[in-house]
Design a protein around this motif. Sequence first.
Motif, PDB file in Angstrom:
ATOM      1  N   ALA A 178      -7.411  -2.230  -6.763  1.00 22.43           N
ATOM      2  CA  ALA A 178      -8.428  -1.755  -5.822  1.00 22.43           C
ATOM      3  C   ALA A 178      -7.879  -0.635  -4.943  1.00 22.43           C
ATOM      4  O   ALA A 178      -8.569   0.373  -4.680  1.00 22.43           O
ATOM      5  CB  ALA A 178      -8.924  -2.918  -4.965  1.00 22.43           C
ATOM      6  N   GLU A 179      -6.635  -0.793  -4.493  1.00 25.96           N
ATOM      7  CA  GLU A 179      -6.017   0.255  -3.681  1.00 25.96           C
ATOM      8  C   GLU A 179      -5.793   1.513  -4.506  1.00 25.96           C
ATOM      9  O   GLU A 179      -5.999   2.640  -4.015  1.00 25.96           O
ATOM     10  CB  GLU A 179      -4.696  -0.249  -3.105  1.00 25.96           C
ATOM     11  CG  GLU A 179      -3.914   0.772  -2.297  1.00 25.96           C
ATOM     12  CD  GLU A 179      -4.602   1.207  -1.015  1.00 25.96           C
ATOM     13  OE1 GLU A 179      -4.101   2.158  -0.377  1.00 25.96           O
ATOM     14  OE2 GLU A 179      -5.628   0.599  -0.639  1.00 25.96           O
ATOM     15  N   ARG A 189       0.833  -1.203   0.000  1.00 24.51           N
ATOM     16  CA  ARG A 189       0.000   0.000   0.000  1.00 24.51           C
ATOM     17  C   ARG A 189       0.871   1.258   0.000  1.00 24.51           C
ATOM     18  O   ARG A 189       0.574   2.238  -0.695  1.00 24.51           O
ATOM     19  CB  ARG A 189      -0.917   0.017   1.235  1.00 24.51           C
ATOM     20  CG  ARG A 189      -2.014  -1.018   1.224  1.00 24.51           C
ATOM     21  CD  ARG A 189      -2.876  -0.914   2.487  1.00 24.51           C
ATOM     22  NE  ARG A 189      -3.798  -2.015   2.581  1.00 24.51           N
ATOM     23  CZ  ARG A 189      -4.988  -2.068   1.996  1.00 24.51           C
ATOM     24  NH1 ARG A 189      -5.383  -1.028   1.262  1.00 24.51           N
ATOM     25  NH2 ARG A 189      -5.768  -3.110   2.125  1.00 24.51           N
ATOM     26  N   ALA A 190       1.941   1.217   0.783  1.00 21.37           N
ATOM     27  CA  ALA A 190       2.832   2.377   0.856  1.00 21.37           C
ATOM     28  C   ALA A 190       3.521   2.623  -0.485  1.00 21.37           C
ATOM     29  O   ALA A 190       3.727   3.781  -0.884  1.00 21.37           O
ATOM     30  CB  ALA A 190       3.871   2.166   1.959  1.00 21.37           C
ATOM     31  N   THR A 238      -2.500  -8.276  -8.432  1.00 18.36           N
ATOM     32  CA  THR A 238      -2.773  -7.170  -9.342  1.00 18.36           C
ATOM     33  C   THR A 238      -4.115  -6.519  -9.036  1.00 18.36           C
ATOM     34  O   THR A 238      -4.232  -5.285  -8.981  1.00 18.36           O
ATOM     35  CB  THR A 238      -2.744  -7.665 -10.797  1.00 18.36           C
ATOM     36  OG1 THR A 238      -1.407  -8.052 -11.141  1.00 18.36           O
ATOM     37  CG2 THR A 238      -3.216  -6.587 -11.763  1.00 18.36           C
ATOM     38  N   LEU A 239      -5.135  -7.327  -8.818  1.00 15.33           N
ATOM     39  CA  LEU A 239      -6.454  -6.782  -8.518  1.00 15.33           C
ATOM     40  C   LEU A 239      -6.467  -6.066  -7.173  1.00 15.33           C
ATOM     41  O   LEU A 239      -7.157  -5.047  -7.001  1.00 15.33           O
ATOM     42  CB  LEU A 239      -7.503  -7.887  -8.546  1.00 15.33           C
ATOM     43  CG  LEU A 239      -7.846  -8.434  -9.936  1.00 15.33           C
ATOM     44  CD1 LEU A 239      -8.877  -9.550  -9.842  1.00 15.33           C
ATOM     45  CD2 LEU A 239      -8.358  -7.315 -10.849  1.00 15.33           C
ATOM     46  N   ALA A 240      -5.685  -6.570  -6.212  1.00 16.29           N
ATOM     47  CA  ALA A 240      -5.593  -5.890  -4.919  1.00 16.29           C
ATOM     48  C   ALA A 240      -4.919  -4.531  -5.075  1.00 16.29           C
ATOM     49  O   ALA A 240      -5.339  -3.541  -4.463  1.00 16.29           O
ATOM     50  CB  ALA A 240      -4.823  -6.763  -3.925  1.00 16.29           C
ATOM     51  N   VAL A 241      -3.883  -4.470  -5.897  1.00 14.79           N
ATOM     52  CA  VAL A 241      -3.215  -3.198  -6.171  1.00 14.79           C
ATOM     53  C   VAL A 241      -4.155  -2.257  -6.926  1.00 14.79           C
ATOM     54  O   VAL A 241      -4.210  -1.052  -6.653  1.00 14.79           O
ATOM     55  CB  VAL A 241      -1.916  -3.425  -6.965  1.00 14.79           C
ATOM     56  CG1 VAL A 241      -1.312  -2.099  -7.426  1.00 14.79           C
ATOM     57  CG2 VAL A 241      -0.896  -4.186  -6.124  1.00 14.79           C
TER      58      VAL A 241
END
Length: 297
Positions: A177-178, A149-150, A172-175
């Motif tokens: 979404a963030e 996240r950072a 990739t999808l988590a990135v």
Amino acid sequence: MKHAGSDLLSGAIDLHTHCFPEIHRGFPMAQDDAEMAGHAARAGMAGYVLKSHLWPTMDRAYHLAQRVPQVDVLPSITLNALVGGCHPGVLETAVKQGARAAWLPTWSSHNDLSRNGFSRLIRAELPGLVPDVGISLLTKSGALTDVARAVVRVACDARIVLNTGHVSAEETLAVAAESERIGFTKLVVTHPDSASVGATDEQVVEAARRGATIEWTFHGMLPDAQRITPQRVAEWVDTLGADRCVLTTDTFGRAGLPMADLLVYYMGLLVEAGVGDAEVKRMTAENPAALLDLRAP
């Protein structure tokens, strides 16, 4: 007679290129840095992002700017274990050194290692370098790690392009979404069709829905890959829209040809497959320029 692709290539920006030296000094390629920059300038390209799987390219790009000022060679860093991994401090330092783009881990990602992807070449060429356990961006519960996240936040604040590298489709999808959550609009999904990533069609569509740009590489059409065709890329452009796609080369190695020549060939193949000239220009000039905060050609 005028070359059919000359108008298409004019002002183009390749967001994913490799050049000698890459991997190691004994690994041959079509051109070295100065040769590639000069060739791209003569071909009418506006610029390209210089990537290395091993070392940051800020120093190389700085010196190329002195030698070949007619084309923008934009430096980058790949957040592999060799340079400190996926860590916000590493990316912050790269940005201060001039990096305009970054890749999340490639050969040192847990996903690439588990899929025996690009890490297989690194292991063959540089024995002992590849870690046993690679970098993961997810916690045991499947959430994006605080460190990841950072890194996304650093890319957002610095307004650089962040490419997903060889992390998994789930990562990739988590990135994505963030990125959507914090308003970061410069996320590029790296060759989702590759053996190193292996995203499903549904995952590609979801990443684009969350605002990511999807990369389609010429490398995917080479004999050693054979994972995609011009017709399939044309279908993706129709599905996602040209606004959500970029076309890159991502080629290097013993059978490589000059980047500018490969890019114009790729563009011509897509035109033959039914993609309009304006759409091709959007994916190779306008979209890359917007991602890099450059003036559109």
